[in-house]
Design a protein around this motif. Structure first.
Motif, PDB file in Angstrom:
ATOM      1  N   LYS A   5       1.130  -3.328 -11.579  1.00  9.05           N
ATOM      2  CA  LYS A   5       1.662  -4.332 -12.505  1.00  9.05           C
ATOM      3  C   LYS A   5       1.603  -5.701 -11.840  1.00  9.05           C
ATOM      4  O   LYS A   5       1.790  -5.836 -10.644  1.00  9.05           O
ATOM      5  CB  LYS A   5       3.101  -3.989 -12.900  1.00  9.05           C
ATOM      6  N   GLU A   6       1.353  -6.713 -12.662  1.00  7.84           N
ATOM      7  CA  GLU A   6       1.166  -8.087 -12.195  1.00  7.84           C
ATOM      8  C   GLU A   6       2.409  -8.929 -12.469  1.00  7.84           C
ATOM      9  O   GLU A   6       3.044  -8.810 -13.520  1.00  7.84           O
ATOM     10  CB  GLU A   6      -0.029  -8.689 -12.949  1.00  7.84           C
ATOM     11  N   PHE A  50       7.020   1.059 -16.907  1.00  2.00           N
ATOM     12  CA  PHE A  50       6.740  -0.326 -16.526  1.00  2.00           C
ATOM     13  C   PHE A  50       8.005  -1.181 -16.541  1.00  2.00           C
ATOM     14  O   PHE A  50       8.179  -2.046 -15.684  1.00  2.00           O
ATOM     15  CB  PHE A  50       5.683  -0.951 -17.450  1.00  2.00           C
ATOM     16  N   ASP A  51       8.882  -0.956 -17.500  1.00  6.35           N
ATOM     17  CA  ASP A  51      10.134  -1.719 -17.556  1.00  6.35           C
ATOM     18  C   ASP A  51      11.028  -1.426 -16.358  1.00  6.35           C
ATOM     19  O   ASP A  51      11.664  -2.329 -15.822  1.00  6.35           O
ATOM     20  CB  ASP A  51      10.897  -1.427 -18.855  1.00  6.35           C
ATOM     21  N   VAL A  56      13.203  -3.669 -10.951  1.00  8.39           N
ATOM     22  CA  VAL A  56      13.312  -3.691  -9.495  1.00  8.39           C
ATOM     23  C   VAL A  56      12.599  -4.911  -8.930  1.00  8.39           C
ATOM     24  O   VAL A  56      13.155  -5.650  -8.109  1.00  8.39           O
ATOM     25  CB  VAL A  56      12.742  -2.392  -8.878  1.00  8.39           C
ATOM     26  N   VAL A  57      11.369  -5.156  -9.365  1.00  6.98           N
ATOM     27  CA  VAL A  57      10.578  -6.256  -8.809  1.00  6.98           C
ATOM     28  C   VAL A  57      11.223  -7.606  -9.121  1.00  6.98           C
ATOM     29  O   VAL A  57      11.310  -8.477  -8.248  1.00  6.98           O
ATOM     30  CB  VAL A  57       9.119  -6.206  -9.314  1.00  6.98           C
ATOM     31  N   VAL A  58      11.709  -7.782 -10.323  1.00  2.00           N
ATOM     32  CA  VAL A  58      12.338  -9.055 -10.689  1.00  2.00           C
ATOM     33  C   VAL A  58      13.629  -9.262  -9.906  1.00  2.00           C
ATOM     34  O   VAL A  58      13.881 -10.350  -9.385  1.00  2.00           O
ATOM     35  CB  VAL A  58      12.557  -9.138 -12.215  1.00  2.00           C
ATOM     36  N   GLN A  99       1.245  -0.196  -2.426  1.00  2.00           N
ATOM     37  CA  GLN A  99       0.494  -1.410  -2.094  1.00  2.00           C
ATOM     38  C   GLN A  99       1.104  -2.618  -2.785  1.00  2.00           C
ATOM     39  O   GLN A  99       1.561  -2.520  -3.921  1.00  2.00           O
ATOM     40  CB  GLN A  99      -0.951  -1.236  -2.571  1.00  2.00           C
ATOM     41  N   VAL A 100       1.110  -3.742  -2.062  1.00  2.00           N
ATOM     42  CA  VAL A 100       1.407  -5.029  -2.683  1.00  2.00           C
ATOM     43  C   VAL A 100       0.241  -5.962  -2.393  1.00  2.00           C
ATOM     44  O   VAL A 100      -0.343  -5.925  -1.304  1.00  2.00           O
ATOM     45  CB  VAL A 100       2.746  -5.655  -2.208  1.00  2.00           C
ATOM     46  N   GLU A 101      -0.107  -6.768  -3.375  1.00  2.00           N
ATOM     47  CA  GLU A 101      -1.170  -7.753  -3.238  1.00  2.00           C
ATOM     48  C   GLU A 101      -0.581  -9.123  -3.550  1.00  2.00           C
ATOM     49  O   GLU A 101      -0.013  -9.315  -4.618  1.00  2.00           O
ATOM     50  CB  GLU A 101      -2.307  -7.470  -4.221  1.00  2.00           C
ATOM     51  N   VAL A 102      -0.698 -10.030  -2.610  1.00  2.00           N
ATOM     52  CA  VAL A 102      -0.155 -11.370  -2.767  1.00  2.00           C
ATOM     53  C   VAL A 102      -1.316 -12.356  -2.790  1.00  2.00           C
ATOM     54  O   VAL A 102      -2.037 -12.494  -1.807  1.00  2.00           O
ATOM     55  CB  VAL A 102       0.818 -11.727  -1.616  1.00  2.00           C
ATOM     56  N   PHE A 103      -1.482 -13.011  -3.937  1.00  2.00           N
ATOM     57  CA  PHE A 103      -2.485 -14.063  -4.087  1.00  2.00           C
ATOM     58  C   PHE A 103      -1.790 -15.400  -3.903  1.00  2.00           C
ATOM     59  O   PHE A 103      -0.940 -15.778  -4.706  1.00  2.00           O
ATOM     60  CB  PHE A 103      -3.129 -14.018  -5.474  1.00  2.00           C
ATOM     61  N   GLU A 104      -2.175 -16.118  -2.854  1.00  2.00           N
ATOM     62  CA  GLU A 104      -1.622 -17.448  -2.615  1.00  2.00           C
ATOM     63  C   GLU A 104      -2.353 -18.479  -3.475  1.00  2.00           C
ATOM     64  O   GLU A 104      -1.763 -19.451  -3.929  1.00  2.00           O
ATOM     65  CB  GLU A 104      -1.752 -17.784  -1.138  1.00  2.00           C
ATOM     66  N   THR A 105      -3.623 -18.260  -3.676  1.00  2.00           N
ATOM     67  CA  THR A 105      -4.452 -19.043  -4.592  1.00  2.00           C
ATOM     68  C   THR A 105      -5.291 -18.041  -5.368  1.00  2.00           C
ATOM     69  O   THR A 105      -5.226 -16.831  -5.109  1.00  2.00           O
ATOM     70  CB  THR A 105      -5.375 -20.028  -3.837  1.00  2.00           C
TER      71      THR A 105
END
Length: 115
Positions: A5-6, A50-51, A56-58, A99-105
């Protein structure tokens, strides 16, 4: 099976030991992907709703990072250290986190799969 989820958050930071322009205060529109892995439950057909994932993520991440100064929480706030920090916030409540993916740009990303 992997569910992903994004999320997005806006934040400012500086990298105090950077030799270039990133040592100055600046901000990013971060994109975060959170992935969990597992077998769908027979009754629900889902790994996680998903909810439920978003709650948790929020609570644990987005609410703490959005429109904040990251150095207050992560003193050396590189994308790598942000990814590790996010993992550490989520893993206790999401044991199936993979996994976590962090896009800075839009074209710079760190992927972290835990230690």
């Amino acid at each position: 099976m992997i569910l992903r989820k994004e999320y997005w958050f806006e934040a400012a930071h500086f990298i105090y030991n950077h030799p270039g322009k990133c040592r100055n205060l600046h901000g990013h529109s971060y994109k975060l992907f959170v992935s969990v892995e597992g077998t769908p439950d027979v009754a629900t057909g889902m790994i996680i709703d998903f909810d439920d994932l978003s709650k948790v993520v929020v609570e644990k991440v987005i609410g703490r990072l959005d429109h904040r100064f990251l150095n207050d929480l992560i003193p050396l706030s590189t994308a790598e250290n942000i990814a590790v920090w996010i993992w550490e916030q989520l893993k206790p409540d999401l044991p199936q986190l993979c996994q976590v993916e962090v896009f800075e740009t839009t074209d710079n990303c760190v992927i972290y799969r835990g230690a």
